[in-house]
Scaffold this active site. Sequence first.
Site, short mmCIF file in Angstrom:
data_model
loop_
_atom_site.label_atom_id
_atom_site.label_comp_id
_atom_site.label_asym_id
_atom_site.label_seq_id
_atom_site.Cartn_x
_atom_site.Cartn_y
_atom_site.Cartn_z
CG ASP A 99 50.20 3.40 -6.79
OD1 ASP A 99 49.30 2.60 -6.47
OD2 ASP A 99 50.03 4.63 -6.87
CG ASP A 201 45.01 1.75 -7.85
OD1 ASP A 201 44.97 2.99 -7.76
OD2 ASP A 201 44.32 1.11 -8.66
CD GLU A 265 42.62 4.66 -4.49
OE1 GLU A 265 42.14 5.71 -4.92
OE2 GLU A 265 42.58 3.60 -5.12
CG HIS A 327 46.55 10.56 -8.45
ND1 HIS A 327 46.63 10.05 -7.17
CD2 HIS A 327 46.13 9.53 -9.22
CE1 HIS A 327 46.29 8.77 -7.19
NE2 HIS A 327 45.97 8.44 -8.42
CG ASP A 328 42.50 9.48 -8.07
OD1 ASP A 328 42.84 9.50 -9.27
OD2 ASP A 328 42.75 8.53 -7.30
C1 GLC Z 1 42.78 4.55 -8.15
C2 GLC Z 1 43.77 5.56 -8.65
C3 GLC Z 1 43.21 6.23 -9.85
C4 GLC Z 1 43.00 5.18 -10.91
C5 GLC Z 1 42.11 4.05 -10.39
C6 GLC Z 1 42.13 2.88 -11.29
O1 GLC Z 1 41.63 5.13 -7.70
O2 GLC Z 1 44.11 6.47 -7.63
O3 GLC Z 1 44.02 7.26 -10.32
O4 GLC Z 1 42.40 5.75 -12.04
O5 GLC Z 1 42.53 3.59 -9.13
O6 GLC Z 1 43.35 2.20 -11.18
#
Ligand code: GLC
Length: 534
Positions: A99, A201, A265, A327-328
Site C-alpha cells: 500500500d 491509497d 484506490e 476494509h472500508d
Molecule cells: C483509504 C483507506 C482507508 C483510510 C483512508 C485514509 O480510503 O482505504 O482505510 O482510512 O484512505 O488513508
Amino acid sequence: MSEYLWWKNGVVYQIYPRSFQDSNDDGIGDLQGIIQRLDYLKDLGIDAIWISPIFASPMVDFGYDVADYTAIHPMFGDMETFDRLLDEAHTRELKVILDYVPNHSSDQHAWFKESRSSRDNPKRDWYIWKNAKPDGSPPNNWESIFGGPAWTWDEATGQYYLHSFLKEQPDLNWRNPELVAAMENVLRFWLDKGVDGFRMDAVMCSVKHADFPDNPPVADDSPLKPFGFNLEPKYSQSQPELHNILHSWRKLFDSYPGDRVMIGETWVFDMDVLASYYGKNLDEFHLPYNFMATMLPWDANALRDLIQRYYAAIPAGGTPNFVFGNHDVHRPATRHGYRNHRSIGLLLLTLWGVPTMYYGDELGMEDGEIPVEFIQDPWGKDDPDLNLGRDPERTPMQWDDSANAGFTAGGVTPWLPVASNYKTLNAAAQIRDERSTLNFYRKLLQLRKTSPALHGGSFEFVDGLPDDIIAYLRENGDEKLLCLVNFSNQEYAVNISHVAAAGSLLISTDLSDPGEVDMNLFTVVANQGYVIKV
Ligand code: GLC
Ligand code: CA
C-alpha cells in the site's frame, strides 16, 4: 491462446495485516503470521496478495497514517521478516502488492515535524499551509472525509494545515517538486526490493486545485449523501494535474523488469472520471479500482446497468476490475444477505475483469459485532450515528474453532473481537466440508485459472430471462461458458435453448453435481449461481 498475465488475468487477495494471523500472541496480526498462512493462500488459488499498510505509524488510522514510508512497524515485524515474506511468496509464485499512501503522512512523520516547526523551514511547503481568513476562519469550506473541517489551526506558526482525513493525517503538497521526488524514492525503495506493485491509497485526493476555491454543496440525489458528505469534492479531488503525477509513476514502474503494477484506490462516483484513471494512452493505472458495486443494493437490474455502463466506459485495451468487499465497507455477506454470499463470489470471479477478494470472504465471513466500548476505528468513534465504523469488516480471520479462532492464542485479547460465529464458520471446518464456501471458492478459482474464457474471454449479456437473473456468456476460442445468477428468493424454470442446444454444468454455488443440463427447462434455484459449458 494469449499469455496469462498475473495482473490482467489473475486474482488479487487483500490482507488486512492486523487481522490475518498473529504469530507472537500480542493480539495483532503480523508479517510472520502471513508467512505461516502462505500455503493456505496458495491452495486457495489466488495470484497476488495486497497487504494494507505495514509501515511505521502511530496507528491513529491503523497504518494509513504513515510515519516512515520505508520502515516496517515493529508490531508487524522487521525488514528481515518482510524480505522473507517477499521471498516465500515468490517461491510459491504469489505476487506481493504493498500500500502506498501519497495523499497524507502521519503528523508524526519527520517531514511534518519539520514542516510545522516554523514558517521558513525548508519542508514547510511539503504540506499545505494557508493563512486564516480575516475573521480567523479556515481558508475555504472543505470538509474532511471523516467529518468536520479539513483544516486545523496551528497555534505555534499561526496558519492552518489541510487534512482530507484526520487531523493526524496532514496532506502532502504534490505541487512541491522536492516532495514529489522524495515520494518517488519511496516507490524505488520497495520496487528495488522486488515488490510487484502498489495499491495507491486515496489517490484522487492527492492534487488540489491551485486556488483552493470553496467546494459546492452536494445535490440531494448525490451518491455522496449516504456517506455523510455535505460538499461535492469538485476542487479537492480528481484534478487534471494529478494525471501528470500518475504518468510519471507509471514510467517508473515500467522501467523495472517484470510486470510491476499500479492499482489506484480511485473511489469516485462518475464512470468517466473512473475511466480517466487508465490514462489517455493507458499510461496511468493498470487497475483503477472500481468500487461501484459496493454501493449498490442486491438488485440484478442495478448491477446489470452498472456493468453495462462500466464496460462501455473503459478505454480500448483497458482491463476492468471489480471490488465487492474491503476494509472500508461492510462485508458483502452482511450487506447482501448470507444466502447470497456465494453468488457474490461467482459474479466476482466470472465477470470480465480482475477480481479483488477480501480476506475471509472465501469463508462467507460476516460483519463482526463490535460492542461500543471496543470501537477502534476513528470513523466509528467520530460518527457513531452514520454507521460508518469499519471495525465490523476488520474482525480477525476465522481459522479454526479454538479460542480466538486460531487468529491468536486463547487467553489473549485480540485487537478486535472475533466474530461470534467462528465456532462453526471457520477455515478448518470448511476444508473438511466438501460443500463449504471455501471449497466453492477453491473450485471456482481453479476453474477460472484453467479457463481462458473466464480469465481472458469476451463478455456478452444473455437476454430473454427473468429480470432477477443476470446471465452472460464468456467466450475464448472454442470455449464458451454461460454464467447465471439468481438474485431473488424465488426459483425460476427457464428455457436457455436460445443460447445453445446442449450444456453441462461445471460449478454451481450450492456445489451440486456437475453434468448435463436440460437447456429447455433449467431450474435456477433461489439465490444460486451457475457456470455452464455450452
Ligand atoms: C483509504 C483507506 C482507508 C483510510 C483512508 C485514509 O480510503 O482505504 O482505510 O482510512 O484512505 O488513508
Ligand atoms: Ca502479533
